[in-house]
Scaffold this motif. Structure first.
Motif, PDB file in Angstrom:
ATOM      1  N   ALA A 130      -2.765   4.944   2.088  1.00  0.00           N
ATOM      2  CA  ALA A 130      -3.422   5.451   0.392  1.00  0.00           C
ATOM      3  C   ALA A 130      -2.076   5.944  -0.444  1.00  0.00           C
ATOM      4  CB  ALA A 130      -4.685   6.130   0.554  1.00  0.00           C
ATOM      5  N   ASP A 131      -1.577   6.801   0.101  1.00  0.00           N
ATOM      6  CA  ASP A 131       0.032   7.062  -0.936  1.00  0.00           C
ATOM      7  C   ASP A 131       0.102   6.116  -1.643  1.00  0.00           C
ATOM      8  OD1 ASP A 131      -0.575   9.315   0.409  1.00  0.00           O
ATOM      9  OD2 ASP A 131       0.707   9.636   1.171  1.00  0.00           O
ATOM     10  N   ARG A 185      -1.517   2.626  -2.756  1.00  0.00           N
ATOM     11  CA  ARG A 185      -2.660   2.157  -3.144  1.00  0.00           C
ATOM     12  C   ARG A 185      -2.746   2.917  -4.720  1.00  0.00           C
ATOM     13  NH1 ARG A 185      -4.338  -3.004  -2.832  1.00  0.00           N
ATOM     14  NH2 ARG A 185      -5.804  -2.952  -0.492  1.00  0.00           N
ATOM     15  N   ALA A 186      -2.166   4.600  -4.619  1.00  0.00           N
ATOM     16  CA  ALA A 186      -2.500   5.538  -5.215  1.00  0.00           C
ATOM     17  C   ALA A 186      -1.221   4.794  -6.791  1.00  0.00           C
ATOM     18  CB  ALA A 186      -2.082   6.613  -5.162  1.00  0.00           C
ATOM     19  N   PRO A 226      -2.179  -0.229  -7.041  1.00  0.00           N
ATOM     20  CA  PRO A 226      -3.538  -0.725  -6.756  1.00  0.00           C
ATOM     21  C   PRO A 226      -3.482  -1.981  -6.004  1.00  0.00           C
ATOM     22  CG  PRO A 226      -3.880   0.584  -8.862  1.00  0.00           C
ATOM     23  CD  PRO A 226      -1.834   0.042  -8.865  1.00  0.00           C
ATOM     24  N   ASN A 273     -11.470   5.035   2.868  1.00  0.00           N
ATOM     25  CA  ASN A 273     -10.917   4.841   1.540  1.00  0.00           C
ATOM     26  C   ASN A 273     -11.945   4.029   0.385  1.00  0.00           C
ATOM     27  OD1 ASN A 273      -7.442   4.972   1.947  1.00  0.00           O
ATOM     28  ND2 ASN A 273      -8.523   3.949   4.182  1.00  0.00           N
TER      29      ASN A 273
END
Lengths: 291, 547
Positions: B338-339, B341-342, B345, B453
Motif C-alpha cells: 500500500a505504501d 500504491r500511495a 497509484p 485496501n
C-alpha cells in the motif's frame, strides 16, 4: 579594490580563484536551492527525480497550502517567534547584568559566585530539570522553554571577558564624574560592547529558535509546540526506526511537504543575520583600529 | 558507513531477526535483579485470556490462527456496535505517541471532540513523538504524576520493566485472565499470541496492541524486474545474475540497507529466526550458524558486484523504487504494498517469496513480533480499573464496527464520507484532524490487524495470497515472550558491535576472518550467558527447529 601598485593577477590564477570560490559558493547554494525547489515541486517532479528536485518543472505551492491549512503551523510560528524574541531579551538582560557585575572587582563574594556559575557550564540531567520545571509550575507553559535557558554559562563567560577588557580608566573617569554603576553599564560599557552583545544575542536567538527537546518534555499541549517540533515530525514521519520495527510506520510525508516545513523553519531566523552582520563588522573594525 | 541512526539499520527486529536480543528482553523486563528465570517461569504459567473471535463480521477472505490476516474487500455495510454503552464517566489521561504529524489539539479538533462524546468523557492525550518518547516516559515516571494510561513500547529501550510495573502500575490478571476477559468482548477477540506479549512476571499488565504478525519482506518494482524475468528466483545465483543485469548507470538493484538485505539472504540460506532450538533443547544463535555466515559471504559478493545503491545513508528508498532507480527494497509485512500504491497509484509491487539458496534447501520466513507492546494502567481502585478496561475495550473494537469507524474515521459527513463502493474515505477536514490522532490512538490500543485496501480490492486478494505463501516457510523466534537479564543489559550493544563488523565485511573493509573474531567477542561479551538464560526458560511448547 586592488591597490594601484599591484600587478593584475594572471588569467590562470584568476580562473583558479573563480573556480574554487565558485565551487564553495555552489556547495552552499545548491542544497538550499534543492530544499526550496523541492518544496515547490509537484508529485510527478519528485517521483521522476527519485527524491530531491533541483528545478521543479511544474512549480506549485500546494505543499505550503497543505502545511498552513491545519492551523498547527501558523500557531507554531507564533510560539517560536514569541519564545525567541522574549527569550533572547530576557537572556541578554540577565547575561549583561551578571557579566557586568562579576567583571567589577568590588563585588562581594565574587569567587564563590563565579564557582557557582562555573557549574552551570555542565548540563543537568533530564529528570532533575523536569522536576524543577514541574515544581515551578511551568509544565505546559511557554515559560518552560524560556526560563531554564535564560542564562547560558558559555555566553556569560564570553561577555564577561569582553567587559573586563573595557579600559578601567574610562570607567574610573566616569565614576569621578558621578556616574552610577547602572549609568556606566548603559552609557559606556554597552555601547562599547555592541559586537559581543550582537554575537551573544544571536547565539541565544538561534538557540531558542532551534530548541525542540524541552518542548517535547515540558509541553503536553500540542497547540503550544514550536516550529522545530513540528518540523521534526514532518521530516521524520515514516522514518522512525521504532515505528518501522513494529510495522506501524505511516508512509512518509511527501518530499515537497517536508521541504516546505524546512523552508518555513529556516527563513525567519536566517532573516536575522543580515541585520546583525552590520554590528559584527563594526565591532571588529572598531577593535582593530583603536587597538 | 551506514548512518548510526538510520532507521534501516535496526530493522532486523521488525523481521524478528534479532527479536530475542533487542526486543524480548525490554518487553519482558529484566525481572527482579538476579531472579530473571523466576519471572519468566511465572509468565509461562499464567492463564492467558480466553480467545473468542468477534462474531457478526464476515471477511471475504478468512484469517487464521497461524497469523494469516483476514481480508476485507470493502468496508462492512451497516457497521455493527461492539459496545453497549459509553465506557467513561470521568475524564481519562493517557500518554501515547504519534508517528504521524501531530493532530490539532482537542479544543480545535472536532473529530477528537466527537470521540469524547462517544466515550462519555474526555480522553486527554499527551502525545509524544519519536525519537524522544522514552525520555518523556522517564520524566513522567520520575515526577510521579502518572497519567491513567501509559503506552509501553517494546523496542525503545525502556529499562527495568518488571520492577517498574510492579511499583507503579496495576496488575490486571484478575480482570483479564481466563474467562474474566469475556466481560470485554473486544479484548477477548485479541489472539493469545498477542496476549503473550503483555505478560511480565506472570501477570497481565494491559491489553496488547496487535500489529502485523509478519516480519520483513523484500519488495520490488515489477516494471523494473520485468527486464530480467521477474523478481521471484529459484536460486541465489539467479538472483545475483538478475541484480547484476539490473545495475546500469544510475540504476541499482538493491537498496543500501545491508543488515535488512542480509536478513532476507539469511532466510534463503536457512538461517534461524534469532535462535535455533537443537534436538537436546539447547540454543544456537543466528550468528553462530553457518547459514548466516554463508549469507554474509553472499552479501559481500553482491556488494563487490556493485549492485547496492552506493549511498549508505539513503533514508527512504521508496521514491527510488517507484521510479526504478532501485529495483528492490526491504519493508515490514506484505501489506506494505500500500505504501507504494500511495506514491504511484499504478504500481503494485511484487513481494519476494523466500527460496532455497541452491534451489533445493528449504528456506525460512521470519515472522515478526506481532504487537507494539501494551498499555498499563496507573495503580487505582477497582471501579476505576473497570472503567479504564471498558475504555480500552471500546478502543480495541475490531475492524468493521461502529466504534472502529468512530476511532479511525470520525463522524460521517464531517471527517469521512462514503465512496461509490460504500467505503469510508476521509474528507479534507478528516485529513487534517485524523492522521495524528488516529496514530496516537492506534499505538496504545488496537484490534487484530486485517488486510483492507478500499480503492484496490484486488490488492487485498493478492496480499492475502502472498501471506499464505510466506506462511509455508514461517518461523517464529523461539525465545519470544521469554527474557534474559543479560540480553536486556548488553544485548543491543553486542548486536550493534557485531553488525558493525558484518557491514565492514560486506562492504569489503574487513576480511571474512573478522567474522569469527567478532563472534568470539559476541559470545564472551554476553552471548553465551544470554543463551544459558534463554535455555533455562525455553517453554516446552516451542518445537525443535527443523533444519
Amino acid at each position: 579594490m586592488r591597490p594601484i601598485w599591484k600587478e593584475r593577477p594572471s588569467p590562470a590564477y584568476q580562473t583558479i580563484k573563480a573556480v574554487v570560490l565558485g565551487g564553495f559558493a555552489l556547495a552552499i547554494i545548491i542544497p538550499i536551492m534543492v530544499v526550496v525547489s523541492t518544496s515547490l515541486a509537484s508529485d510527478q517532479d519528485i517521483i521522476s527525480a527519485g527524491g530531491y528536485v533541483l528545478w521543479p518543472s511544474h512549480p506549485t505551492v500546494k505543499a505550503y497550502e497543505t502545511l498552513f491549512s491545519g492551523g498547527l503551523m501558523g500557531r507554531a510560528i507564533m510560539v517560536s517567534v514569541f519564545v525567541t524574541v522574549v527569550g533572547t531579551a530576557i537572556a541578554l538582560a540577565t547575561t549583561i547584568a551578571l557579566a557586568y557585575a562579576t567583571s567589577r572587582p568590588v563585588l562581594f563574594g565574587r569567587p564563590v559566585l563565579l564557582l557557582v556559575l562555573f557549574t552551570l557550564l555542565f548540563a543537568p540531567g533530564i529528570i532533575p530539570m523536569f522536576l524543577i520545571v514541574k515544581q515551578l509550575g511551568l509544565i505546559d507553559s511557554l515559560w518552560s522553554l524560556i526560563l531554564p535557558g535564560a542564562l547560558g554559562a558559555f555566553n556569560f563567560v564570553v561577555m564577561r571577558t569582553f567587559f573586563m577588557n573595557v579600559p578601567q580608566e574610562i570607567l574610573e573617569s566616569a565614576r569621578i564624574d558621578g556616574a552610577s554603576d547602572f549609568t556606566i553599564l548603559r552609557r559606556i560599557v554597552m555601547p562599547l560592547s555592541k559586537a559581543v552583545i550582537a554575537v551573544v544575542g544571536l547565539f541565544y536567538a538561534v538557540g531558542f529558535w532551534n530548541a525542540f527537546f524541552n518542548a517535547l518534555l515540558y509541553l503536553n499541549d500540542t497547540a503550544k509546540w514550536p516550529v522545530q517540533v513540528i518540523l521534526r515530525t514532518y521530516v521524520l514521519q515514516g522514518k522512525s526506526l521504532s515505528a518501522d520495527q513494529l510495522g506501524v510506520a505511516p508512509p512518509p510525508q511527501p518530499q515537497s511537504l517536508q521541504m516546505a516545513v524546512v523552508v518555513v523553519a529556516l527563513v525567519p531566523i536566517a532573516m536575522v543575520y543580515p541585520f546583525l552582520q552590520r554590528h559584527f563588522n563594526k565591532g571588529v573594525i572598531t577593535g582593530a583600529v583603536k587597538g | 558507513m551506514e548512518s548510526r541512526y538510520g532507521r534501516r539499520r535496526f530493522l532486523g527486529l521488525g523481521g524478528a531477526a534479532l527479536g530475542a536480543v533487542v526486543l524480548g528482553p525490554t518487553l519482558a523486563g529484566c525481572g527482579d535483579g538476579g531472579a530473571a528465570s523466576g519471572g519468566a517461569k511465572a509468565s509461562s504459567d499464567v492463564a492467558l485470556p480466553t480467545y473468542k473471535a468477534f462474531e457478526g463480521l464476515r471477511p471475504e477472505l478468512a484469517g487464521a490462527e497461524s497469523g494469516l490476516e483476514p481480508g476485507f474487500l470493502q468496508f462492512p455495510e451497516n457497521a455493527i456496535a461492539s459496545v453497549q454503552a459509553p465506557p467513561l464517566k470521568n475524564a481519562v489521561t493517557a500518554l501515547t505517541e504519534t508517528f504521524a504529524t501531530p493532530p490539532p489539539p482537542m479544543g480545535s479538533n472536532p473529530m477528537w471532540q466527537a470521540l469524547n462524546q462517544a466515550l462519555g468523557a474526555d480522553l486527554k492525550l499527551t502525545i509524544g513523538t519519536d525519537p524522544g518518547y522514552p525520555e518523556k516516559f522517564a520524566t513522567l515516571l520520575a515526577s510521579d504524576s502518572l497519567p491513567d494510561l501509559m503506552w509501553l513500547p517494546p523496542n525503545q529501550g525502556i529499562p527495568n520493566i518488571g520492577p517498574m510495573l510492579e511499583a507503579k502500575f496495576q496488575d490486571l490478571t484478575k480482570y483479564l485472565a481466563g474467562d474474566a476477559v469475556l466481560e470485554y468482548p473486544n479484548l477477548a477477540a485479541l489472539k493469545p499470541a498477542s496476549w503473550r506479549t503483555a505478560v511480565v512476571n506472570g501477570k497481565i499488565w494491559g491489553a496488547p496492541i496487535p500489529s502485523t504478525p509478519f516480519g520483513q519482506v523484500m519488495m520490488g518494482n515489477p516494471k523494473t524486474w520485468a527486464k530480467v524475468g521477474g523478481l521471484q528466483c529459484k536460486t541465489a545465483d539467479e538472483f545475483f545474475a538478475k541484480c547484476k543485469e539490473l545495475t546500469r548507470g544510475t540504476n541499482y538493484a538493491l537498496e543500501p540497507a545491508i543488515v535488512n538485505m542480509l536478513h532476507m539472504f539469511g532466510e534463503w540460506f536457512g538461517a534461524p529466526n534469532s535462535w535455533r532450538v537443537n534436538q537436546d533443547r539447547s540454543l544456537t544463535h543466528l550468528y553462530e550458524t553457518d547459514n548466516y555466515k554463508a549469507a554474509v559471504e553472499y552479501a559481500a559478493k553482491l556488494w563487490a558486484a556493485k549492485v547496492f545503491y552506493p549511498d549508505l545513508n539513503l533514508a527512504d528508498a521508496t521514491p527510488k523504487t517507484v521510479n526504478g532507480q532501485i529495483a528492490a527494497q526491504v519493508t515490514v509485512g506484505p501489506r506494505a504494498t500500500a505504501d507504494f500504491r500511495a506514491a504511484d497509484p499504478t504500481l503494485f509491487v511484487d513481494t519476494m517469496i523466500p527460496f532455497g539458496h541452491d534451489g533445493k534447501a528449504k528456506p525460512v520466513y521470519d515472522m515478526g513480533y506481532g504487537t507494539v507492546g501494551f498499555t498499563p494502567f496507573k495503580k487505582t481502585d477497582e471501579g476505576r480499573i473497570r472503567e479504564l478496561l471498558a475504555l480500552v475495550n471500546y478502543l480495541s473494537a475490531p475492524f468493521g464496527t461502529k466504534e472502529y469507524l468512530q476511532k479511525n474515521f470520525g463522524t460521517a459527513g464531517q471527517q469521512y464520507s462514503l465512496d461509490a463502493k460504500k467505503n469510508p474515505v476521509l474528507t479534507q477536514a478528516g485529513n487534517q484532524q485524523a492522521p495524528g490522532l488516529v496514530s496516537a490512538l492506534q499505538i496504545m490500543t488496537a484490534p487484530e490487524s486485517v488486510i483492507f485496501n478500499p480503492a484496490y480490492p484486488e490488492d487485498t486478494r493478492k496480499v492475502h495470497a502472498t501471506e499464505q505463501k510466506l506462511l509455508q516457510y514461517a518461523m517464529r523466534n523461539p525465545t519470544a515472550g521469554t527474557y534474559s537479564d543479560t540480553s536486556s543489559k548488553v544485548g543491543p550493544k553486542l548486536t550493534e558491535a557485531f553488525r558493525d563488523t558484518i557491514i565492514d565485511i560486506v562492504t569489503g573493509r574487513q576480511k571474512m576472518d573478522a567474522y569469527d573474531e567478532a563472534l568470539k567477542r559476541w559470545k564472551s561479551g554476553g552471548g553465551d550467558k544470554m543463551r544459558g538464560e534463554f535455555e533455562a526458560v525455553l517453554p516446552a511448547g516451542v518445537p525443535v527447529t527443523a533444519s
